[in-house]
Design a protein around this motif. Structure first.
Motif, PDB file in Angstrom:
ATOM      1  N   ILE A   1      60.883 -36.164 -52.508  1.00  0.00           N
ATOM      2  CA  ILE A   1      60.043 -36.193 -53.711  1.00  0.00           C
ATOM      3  C   ILE A   1      58.599 -35.865 -53.351  1.00  0.00           C
ATOM      4  N   SER A   2      58.009 -34.943 -54.127  1.00  0.00           N
ATOM      5  CA  SER A   2      56.611 -34.559 -53.920  1.00  0.00           C
ATOM      6  C   SER A   2      55.705 -35.070 -55.030  1.00  0.00           C
TER       7      SER A   2
ATOM      8  N   GLU B   1      58.011 -32.207 -58.870  1.00  0.00           N
ATOM      9  CA  GLU B   1      58.195 -31.275 -57.761  1.00  0.00           C
ATOM     10  C   GLU B   1      58.845 -31.968 -56.576  1.00  0.00           C
ATOM     11  N   ALA B   2      59.600 -31.186 -55.808  1.00  0.00           N
ATOM     12  CA  ALA B   2      60.289 -31.711 -54.634  1.00  0.00           C
ATOM     13  C   ALA B   2      60.264 -30.662 -53.544  1.00  0.00           C
TER      14      ALA B   2
ATOM     15  N   VAL C   1      56.239 -41.151 -50.415  1.00  0.00           N
ATOM     16  CA  VAL C   1      56.294 -41.537 -49.003  1.00  0.00           C
ATOM     17  C   VAL C   1      57.759 -41.774 -48.608  1.00  0.00           C
ATOM     18  N   GLY C   2      58.444 -40.689 -48.287  1.00  0.00           N
ATOM     19  CA  GLY C   2      59.798 -40.810 -47.750  1.00  0.00           C
ATOM     20  C   GLY C   2      60.856 -41.195 -48.755  1.00  0.00           C
ATOM     21  N   PHE C   3      60.800 -40.623 -49.979  1.00  0.00           N
ATOM     22  CA  PHE C   3      61.872 -40.806 -50.955  1.00  0.00           C
ATOM     23  C   PHE C   3      62.642 -39.503 -51.082  1.00  0.00           C
ATOM     24  N   TYR C   4      63.972 -39.595 -51.048  1.00  0.00           N
ATOM     25  CA  TYR C   4      64.823 -38.410 -50.979  1.00  0.00           C
ATOM     26  C   TYR C   4      65.921 -38.480 -52.039  1.00  0.00           C
ATOM     27  N   PHE C   5      66.400 -37.287 -52.445  1.00  0.00           N
ATOM     28  CA  PHE C   5      67.527 -37.224 -53.367  1.00  0.00           C
ATOM     29  C   PHE C   5      68.336 -35.955 -53.115  1.00  0.00           C
TER      30      PHE C   5
END
Length: 883
Positions: free
Chosen positions: A114-115, A99-100, A150-154
């Motif tokens: 990222i969740s 999930e995101a 914790v603060g990862f993005y795509f």
């Protein structure tokens, strides 16, 4: 002409406007589960790939194939992103985003945080659960799940690793910001479509918008943390040999307004010298000499200048705090030493933030910003006309800001610089922002938030405060201690209490959580020494067999000296060159034991003795050649000193050390080992200075000590420790010191033999003198036990052509009749495959300062230097063969 003269706000959303979208599974990647394969296909709406991807679960091979997956009955699941293959210990898993959360949309491309993540094992679940490492693997998976939210993005279509200007010039993905590079490296080498693999960054991304005169202004803030020298605060400090610094972050402020895009970059990063803070009291230490720091320092700024053209270093540390003063002085020394090579393109500005902003008057930072304003204008910013796609200007320099952690003070000053840039950029777009505010924009940031009616200022302060919080959480485990100041402009009682609370939590995280988190980061980035990537291991084995194709080789001379000085303080006038250091080797290594013997000295430490010996050795070496200090370390009266000829300083990197106490519970007596390892070019050499248990009946203890040293050195978990290459992984291991192994004969027998040996030498009966030594060696504990002991058999030793080195009567050449004379002082060498060494000489020295005689060995070793281009070609050919 001024285009807009009034400021209007979007009344639909007067909060910080960070979108609170629910977690979702975008179902972009569908994974089909088969016993021998995973097959992945895309939903074609988000990512269009006409083929499906097959992953062989036995060997990790990937390849693409036309047509739909097999239709046999199987399980399938949908995921939001495919991040690659991660190895947890020796088990491979596919890592996917489940999930995101949609954070924002930029250039019509969605950006997600990222969740939740999922791990799909290559091996069957039941096999992993039956493994002896099952609990450890599950623990690591749990830690990775926590880390990756914790603060990862795509994004599927926006390369988050690249700033606007780098996207415009079509640069490739910036690897230092690509946090899943290790997970996709092998997949990319198998030449699959890059669209299968989703880039992730760690840092911060958020967005707000408002209207100026009916025209929408979109404001984005993106921070990209480097994955080079990544880690937690007390495990990752300073610089590494490749020029990477801890907590390096590139922050990009982007605005879209009136058909234009403006982008401005700032960076932060740990002070670029070798330093750390470790232990319960977080003692600060400089780890390398200025000479040995220069090369890494130059590499760091070479990269910055290539990326950003010019650099202004803003150092915000306090000189009245001893730790910060020490690091600041080391920074300033490097600026001076490298001034010619930096060629005026790097400038340094020191601003004692705590002193200047004392009594919580943070407006006192404004004179600094005004002082920098001319540089801010000269550096400029990226500006693009969105209609014509023409680049109107680019940024010509960067502000590199640091405090001790590059978090709280740094984020505050960066916020003010960012506001100055925003003011300049809106002026270029026709808006007099200062006139709209009726005050200086940087002073508006100091205003009490409860009194601010301008929504832009509120949004701007909040988004920069959120940025500071997120970066702080990632590095220390807590939010920024200056969030309250950035967000409100003031430090009230709530902010003061918050500062104290976060400082306490940082201390607790340091002592109880940092090492687990560091280990998790190392697993993600492939830096964990206990990870065995089976597929990568196969490649590495083939690479090792072809090393001759991509390496050049050199011969290096190393002079190793071991001496138990029996607590004697040798005068500074002593001529070591004449007595012991009798060869100008490329590298000189001196190991001492019993620099101090008193109980008080051992408890307090022997650092003053270390300094005296370092001074004596350095003065002697200076008379012999241009030698530089590499590293020294002491423990319980033992000292290990390493020096190298000046011309080799750029070839020596990655110097690290460890120590181990031996004896009863590792706490009593003066027994243990001091170990220093380093790279010479691409060859890893480890020097192990030991003082093992004495006594004719302590053989089992000595053998156990060797086991403890080899199993625990560079493998000890504690505050500030991380796993790294162990002793056995070093190309060369040189084991030396007062090893205390004995001759298993009565004292009288050995003394009689030594007297006969001396007589034969006087009579030039060399053959007979050698026979005596050979007979005695049959009873030597090292020689007797070498083949049976797994640690001793790793080492070889030159022929011993000198008399036993222990025990002599004080200041005498006469053996103590109560002790069996023995070769307690030894120098042994172990090496890995494809390494070569040769003893040029191995001898004792007739010096009667103590009850031991010094022993030296001149050793030649073959070192290798990898040629990157040739290595890449060999790797490419191996992958082609494998696939």
């Amino acid at each position: 002409m001024q285009l807009l003269t009034s400021l209007t706000i979007n009344t639909d959303n007067k909060s910080t406007q960070a979108k609170s979208t629910k977690n979702q599974n975008t179902q972009t990647f569908k994974v089909h589960f088969y016993p021998k394969q995973y097959i992945i296909e895309t939903n074609q709406k988000t990512i269009t790939i006409d083929k499906h991807l097959i992953i062989d679960r036995d060997n990790g091979n990937l390849y693409e194939k036309d047509g739909p997956p097999p239709q046999s009955e199987h399980q399938q699941m949908a995921f939001s992103a495919f991040l690659g293959t991660i190895y947890i210990l020796d088990k491979p898993f596919l890592l996917l985003v489940d999930e995101a959360e949609l954070v924002c949309t930029i250039d019509e491309q969605d950006i997600f945080q990222i969740s939740t993540v999922a791990f799909l094992p290559y091996e069957p679940n039941e096999k992993i659960m039956q493994s002896t490492k099952a609990n450890e693997i599950l623990k690591m998976i749990g830690q990775l799940r926590k880390l990756l939210i914790v603060g990862f993005y795509f994004s599927y279509g926006y390369d988050l690793t690249l700033s606007k200007v780098k996207q415009k010039i079509e640069e490739k993905t910036e690897e230092k910001f690509l946090w899943n590079l290790n997970l996709i490296r092998n997949h990319l080498k198998q030449q699959i479509d890059r669209k299968w693999l989703t880039n992730i960054i760690q840092g911060f991304i958020n967005y707000f918008y408002l209207y100026i005169n009916g025209k929408k202004l979109d404001f984005y803030l993106m921070s990209r943390r480097s994955c080079k020298r990544a880690g937690t605060r007390y495990n990752a400090r300073g610089i590494d040999d490749d020029g990477n610094v801890a907590n390096f972050v590139e922050t990009e402020q982007i605005i879209y307004y009136n058909n234009h895009c403006c982008s401005h970059l700032q960076v932060r990063g740990s002070v670029p010298i070798f330093w750390n803070q470790r232990g319960l009291m977080t003692e600060t230490k400089l780890m390398r000499s200025a000479d040995l720091t220069k090369n890494a320092f130059k590499k760091h700024f070479k990269t910055l200048l290539e990326d950003y053209s010019r650099v202004i270093c803003l150092n915000l540390m306090a000189k009245k705090k001893s730790a910060e003063q020490m690091v600041t002085e080391g920074f300033e020394e490097q600026i001076k030493l490298n001034s010619d090579e930096l060629n005026g393109n790097v400038k340094y500005e020191w601003f004692d933030f705590h002193h200047e902003c004392k009594n919580n008057d943070f407006s006192q930072s404004n004179p600094l910003i005004r002082k920098l304003l001319e540089h801010i204008k000269n550096f400029g910013f990226y500006l693009e006309d969105l209609k014509t796609k023409k680049v109107l200007s680019v940024q010509h320099g960067i502000f590199r800001t640091n405090c001790m952690d590059c978090l709280d003070r740094t984020n505050f000053i960066q916020t003010k610089i960012a506001m100055s840039v925003f003011d300049l950029s809106t002026k270029q777009l026709g808006v007099d922002f200062q006139n709209l505010l009726k005050m200086s924009p940087i002073e508006a940031l100091d205003e009490d938030s409860s009194k601010i009616t301008n929504y832009f200022i509120q949004y701007f302060k909040n988004i920069w405060a959120d940025n500071g919080d997120m970066l702080s959480i990632q590095y220390t485990g807590t939010g920024s201690t200056h969030t309250n100041i950035t967000r409100t402009g003031q430090r009230d009682i709530t902010g003061t209490l918050d500062h104290g609370s976060k400082s306490l939590w940082r201390f607790l995280y340091q002592n109880f959580g940092d090492n687990d988190k560091q280990e998790t980061i190392d697993i993600l980035l492939g830096n964990h020494a206990d990870i065995t990537a089976s597929y990568s291991k196969q490649i590495d084995q083939k690479l090792k067999s072809r090393f001759q194709e991509f390496c050049s080789f050199s011969e290096r001379s190393i002079l190793v000296v071991t001496w138990n000085v029996g607590g004697q303080r040798v005068p500074q006038s002593y001529d070591l060159n004449k007595q012991i250091i009798d060869y100008s080797a490329d590298i000189i290594v001196i190991g001492l034991q019993e620099m101090v013997t008193s109980g008080t000295g051992l408890v307090v430490g022997s650092s003053s003795y270390l300094q005296d010996w370092d001074k004596l050795i350095s003065n002697n070496l200076r008379q012999r050649d241009k030698y530089i200090y590499i590293k020294s370390k002491e423990l319980l009266g033992m000292g290990l000193f390493i020096y190298a000829k000046e011309r080799f300083q750029d070839r020596i990197t990655k110097v690290s050390y460890d120590t181990i106490k031996l004896g009863f519970l590792g706490q009593i007596a003066n027994k243990g080992a001091v170990v220093i390892k380093m790279l010479i070019d691409d060859t890893l050499i480890c020097f192990i200075n030991c003082h093992l248990e004495h006594g004719q009946k302590s053989l089992s203890t000595r053998l156990q000590s060797l086991k403890d040293i080899h199993q625990n050195i560079f493998n000890q978990i504690g505050i500030g420790k991380k796993k790294e290459e162990k002793i056995e992984q070093c190309d060369y291991r040189i084991l030396f010191g007062d090893l205390n192994f004995r001759i298993n004969l009565e004292a009288e027998q050995v003394i009689t033999s030594t007297q006969r040996h001396k007589l034969f030498i006087e009579q030039s009966r060399i053959h007979e003198s050698k026979e005596i030594l050979q007979q005695l060696q049959k009873y030597d504990e090292i020689i007797i036990n070498r083949e049976q002991n797994q640690y001793l058999k790793q080492y070889k030793e030159a022929e011993i052509n000198f008399l036993p080195t222990y025990k002599f009567e004080p200041y005498s050449n006469t053996y103590d009749k109560l002790r069996t004379p023995s070769w307690t002082d030894r120098i042994l060498i172990g090496q890995n495959e494809h390494c070569e060494h040769k003893y040029q000489n191995y001898k004792s020295h007739d010096i009667n300062y103590s009850d031991h005689r010094p022993v030296s060995a001149l050793i030649n070793v073959k070192t290798r230097k990898e040629i990157a281009e040739k290595k890449a070609d060999v790797i490419s050919s191996i992958y082609k063969t494998e696939s």
